[in-house]
Design an enzyme around this catalytic site. Sequence first.
Site, PDB file in Angstrom:
ATOM      1  CG  ASP A 126      -9.820   7.758 -45.251  1.00  0.00           C
ATOM      2  OD1 ASP A 126     -10.385   6.811 -45.822  1.00  0.00           O
ATOM      3  OD2 ASP A 126     -10.269   8.283 -44.218  1.00  0.00           O
TER       4      ASP A 126
ATOM      5  CE  LYS B  95      -6.626   1.684 -46.765  1.00  0.00           C
ATOM      6  NZ  LYS B  95      -6.701   3.045 -46.195  1.00  0.00           N
TER       7      LYS B  95
ATOM      8  N   GLY C 114     -13.760   2.930 -47.008  1.00  0.00           N
ATOM      9  CA  GLY C 114     -14.259   3.638 -48.188  1.00  0.00           C
ATOM     10  C   GLY C 114     -13.073   3.879 -49.100  1.00  0.00           C
ATOM     11  CG  HIS C 115     -10.751   1.232 -50.130  1.00  0.00           C
ATOM     12  ND1 HIS C 115     -10.406  -0.085 -50.068  1.00  0.00           N
ATOM     13  CD2 HIS C 115     -10.536   1.723 -48.894  1.00  0.00           C
ATOM     14  CE1 HIS C 115      -9.993  -0.376 -48.842  1.00  0.00           C
ATOM     15  NE2 HIS C 115     -10.065   0.709 -48.106  1.00  0.00           N
TER      16      HIS C 115
ATOM     17  CD  GLN D 269     -10.609  -0.358 -41.588  1.00  0.00           C
ATOM     18  OE1 GLN D 269     -10.261  -1.502 -41.427  1.00  0.00           O
ATOM     19  NE2 GLN D 269     -11.653  -0.034 -42.316  1.00  0.00           N
TER      20      GLN D 269
HETATM   21  P1  GDP Z   1      -8.349   4.754 -49.107  1.00  0.00           P
HETATM   22  O1  GDP Z   1      -9.389   4.557 -48.058  1.00  0.00           O
HETATM   23  O2  GDP Z   1      -6.967   4.588 -48.592  1.00  0.00           O
HETATM   24  O3  GDP Z   1      -8.596   3.919 -50.341  1.00  0.00           O
HETATM   25  O4  GDP Z   1      -8.451   6.289 -49.555  1.00  0.00           O
HETATM   26  P2  GDP Z   1      -9.797   7.146 -49.844  1.00  0.00           P
HETATM   27  O5  GDP Z   1     -10.317   6.762 -51.166  1.00  0.00           O
HETATM   28  O6  GDP Z   1     -10.707   7.093 -48.683  1.00  0.00           O
HETATM   29  O7  GDP Z   1      -9.184   8.615 -49.846  1.00  0.00           O
HETATM   30  C1  GDP Z   1      -8.152   8.975 -50.696  1.00  0.00           C
HETATM   31  C2  GDP Z   1      -8.637  10.115 -51.627  1.00  0.00           C
HETATM   32  O8  GDP Z   1      -7.530  10.699 -52.273  1.00  0.00           O
HETATM   33  C3  GDP Z   1      -9.566   9.658 -52.741  1.00  0.00           C
HETATM   34  O9  GDP Z   1     -10.481  10.691 -53.003  1.00  0.00           O
HETATM   35  C4  GDP Z   1      -8.623   9.460 -53.923  1.00  0.00           C
HETATM   36  O10 GDP Z   1      -9.272   9.620 -55.191  1.00  0.00           O
HETATM   37  C5  GDP Z   1      -7.654  10.574 -53.688  1.00  0.00           C
HETATM   38  N1  GDP Z   1      -6.276  10.340 -54.156  1.00  0.00           N
HETATM   39  C6  GDP Z   1      -5.544   9.191 -54.141  1.00  0.00           C
HETATM   40  N2  GDP Z   1      -4.279   9.447 -54.553  1.00  0.00           N
HETATM   41  C7  GDP Z   1      -4.227  10.787 -54.822  1.00  0.00           C
HETATM   42  C8  GDP Z   1      -3.170  11.669 -55.255  1.00  0.00           C
HETATM   43  O11 GDP Z   1      -2.019  11.285 -55.455  1.00  0.00           O
HETATM   44  N3  GDP Z   1      -3.508  12.996 -55.387  1.00  0.00           N
HETATM   45  C9  GDP Z   1      -4.765  13.472 -55.161  1.00  0.00           C
HETATM   46  N4  GDP Z   1      -4.992  14.780 -55.311  1.00  0.00           N
HETATM   47  N5  GDP Z   1      -5.765  12.661 -54.749  1.00  0.00           N
HETATM   48  C10 GDP Z   1      -5.491  11.352 -54.583  1.00  0.00           C
HETATM   49  P1  IMO Z   2     -10.316   3.162 -45.092  1.00  0.00           P
HETATM   50  O1  IMO Z   2     -10.153   1.708 -45.476  1.00  0.00           O
HETATM   51  C1  IMO Z   2     -10.422   6.140 -41.916  1.00  0.00           C
HETATM   52  C2  IMO Z   2     -12.047   4.823 -38.050  1.00  0.00           C
HETATM   53  C3  IMO Z   2     -13.358   5.415 -37.583  1.00  0.00           C
HETATM   54  C4  IMO Z   2     -13.137   5.406 -36.077  1.00  0.00           C
HETATM   55  C5  IMO Z   2     -12.372   4.082 -35.866  1.00  0.00           C
HETATM   56  C6  IMO Z   2     -13.242   2.927 -35.430  1.00  0.00           C
HETATM   57  O2  IMO Z   2     -11.195   3.939 -46.015  1.00  0.00           O
HETATM   58  O3  IMO Z   2      -8.969   3.799 -44.878  1.00  0.00           O
HETATM   59  P2  IMO Z   2     -14.998   1.377 -36.708  1.00  0.00           P
HETATM   60  O4  IMO Z   2     -16.283   1.724 -37.413  1.00  0.00           O
HETATM   61  O5  IMO Z   2     -13.988   0.724 -37.584  1.00  0.00           O
HETATM   62  O6  IMO Z   2     -15.218   0.630 -35.434  1.00  0.00           O
HETATM   63  O7  IMO Z   2     -14.382   2.821 -36.266  1.00  0.00           O
HETATM   64  O8  IMO Z   2     -11.765   3.793 -37.106  1.00  0.00           O
HETATM   65  N1  IMO Z   2     -12.100   4.191 -39.383  1.00  0.00           N
HETATM   66  C7  IMO Z   2     -11.532   4.725 -40.484  1.00  0.00           C
HETATM   67  N2  IMO Z   2     -10.907   5.915 -40.670  1.00  0.00           N
HETATM   68  N3  IMO Z   2     -10.529   5.264 -42.940  1.00  0.00           N
HETATM   69  C8  IMO Z   2     -11.130   4.061 -42.763  1.00  0.00           C
HETATM   70  O9  IMO Z   2     -11.122   3.095 -43.703  1.00  0.00           O
HETATM   71  C9  IMO Z   2     -11.718   3.760 -41.506  1.00  0.00           C
HETATM   72  N4  IMO Z   2     -12.388   2.712 -40.993  1.00  0.00           N
HETATM   73  C10 IMO Z   2     -12.596   2.978 -39.701  1.00  0.00           C
HETATM   74  O10 IMO Z   2     -13.531   6.730 -38.079  1.00  0.00           O
HETATM   75  O11 IMO Z   2     -12.276   6.441 -35.703  1.00  0.00           O
HETATM   76 MG    MG Z   3     -11.019   5.556 -47.213  1.00  0.00          MG
END
Ligand code: GDP
Ligand code: IMO
Ligand code: MG
Length: 429
Positions: free
Chosen positions: A13, A16, A40-41, A224
């Site tokens: 999170d 990415k 979840g991206h 991840q």
């Molecule tokens: P990922 O799993 O690495 O793709 O990240 P997620 O989407 O799960 O979580 C990142 C969150 O931060 C999302 O809600 C993005 O829209 C948000 N985000 C990404 N870059 C920035 C930033 O530079 N500033 C802010 N405020 N939000 C950001």
């Molecule tokens: P993105 O790509 C954050 C965590 C779960 C749990 C552990 C194992 O959005 O960064 P699993 O279901 O993979 O066997 O769970 O990994 N986890 C993540 N945490 N971002 C993710 O993906 C994750 N995918 C799995 O919360 O701790």
């Molecule tokens: Mg994510």
Amino acid sequence: MPAIVLIGAQWGDEGKGKATDLLGGRVHWVVRYQGGNNAGHTVVLPNGDHFALHLIPSGILTPEVTNVIGNGVVVDPAVLLDELSGLEDRSVDTSRLLISADAHLLMPYHVAIDKVTERFLGNRKIGTTGRGIGPCYQDKIARVGVRAQDVLDESILRRKVEAALEVKNQILTKIYNRRALDADQIVDGVLEQAEGFKHRIADTGLMLGNALDRDEVVLLEGSQGTMLDVDHGTYPFVTSSNPTAGGASVGSGVGPTRITVVLGILKAYTTRVGSGPFPTELFDEQGAYLAKQGGEVGVTTGRARRCGWFDAVIARYATRVNGITDYFLTKLDVLSGLETVPICVGYEIDGKRIDDMPMTQTDIHHAMPVYEEMPGWWEDISEARTFEDLPKTARDYVLRLEELSGAHISCIGVGPGRDQTIVRRDILA
Ligand code: GDP
Ligand code: IMO
Ligand code: MG
């Protein structure tokens, strides 16, 4: 032209999805190489449209990019079809999505086993996403998995599912007291689903090799993060695949010598979802502040993310195990409004100061962060587009993270939008 790896440097999170989207206009291929719909991206397009992607590479939102679900990914066919139709409903062209013939398919019994094992573990649970990821990878390694190519041969598919269920049903009924699953029902269901995706199955390793020979740019998108890697993360509180850069080669079929850039995505503070050690975790109002300002709620499970200060021990470790050449520092804007911003520069473990990731699980559980305080800034930085637009204290914070992390911070995120980015160095130049 290179293959580029994009990976999370912390516990996922980091942003990415936004980083892949930003590079999307300049790459020809985007490849997911591990994980499944545990990811979840989030991508926010310039017109404000907001997309949450789980299984499909974030490049799907950029016209002209060919997207690949690589051999290292585990694919739940129902989720794949749902995600495709959700994108199509919003007028996204999904015709440029391919699936490796060698990618493993996630079956209903994987989800069932993920849920019962977590329940069985009680307070020792991993806190998985409950999507069947671990059990599907277990079958892959045990050589009893079902692959995408198996839907092209019904008799092989049937034999594999029947063989797998012989054991799974014993486990489900005798150990966990659950209902047995029916092989015919599963196979018929998968064959029906396959009608919606079998035309996408391809020898993607070969196609990527040919693309690199033609000088096309391939972006290998990790899910991840480093600390969730089954080998290099905080085992056993990890996911069941290798998000780290080495996994990109294995999970895509692109040879390691073709990778020239490794871009680490690094949040300006730290978050984690699920169980496991987290040395800089905050349990007070400062943690609540980061969670609120950063909107730290999981995209896949809706769980609140645990929040804490930036941990330079982790960043240094990520630089080393991934061979990171550049960092994309995200969410710097979230830190606006703090008097001082602490940075964890090392750990104290049983009275001893250490600067590197401890060797044992026991030590990481005992690690107490050693903080250095940096002066904060009050300005709203979401409109900054050059490094010089940032207040001096924010620039100093970035430069200190760069020094501690051991790799150049080439891009800085100041908001979720595609344009809310400062580019200090063009990583594709
Ligand atoms: P990922 O799993 O690495 O793709 O990240 P997620 O989407 O799960 O979580 C990142 C969150 O931060 C999302 O809600 C993005 O829209 C948000 N985000 C990404 N870059 C920035 C930033 O530079 N500033 C802010 N405020 N939000 C950001
Ligand atoms: P993105 O790509 C954050 C965590 C779960 C749990 C552990 C194992 O959005 O960064 P699993 O279901 O993979 O066997 O769970 O990994 N986890 C993540 N945490 N971002 C993710 O993906 C994750 N995918 C799995 O919360 O701790
Ligand atoms: Mg994510």
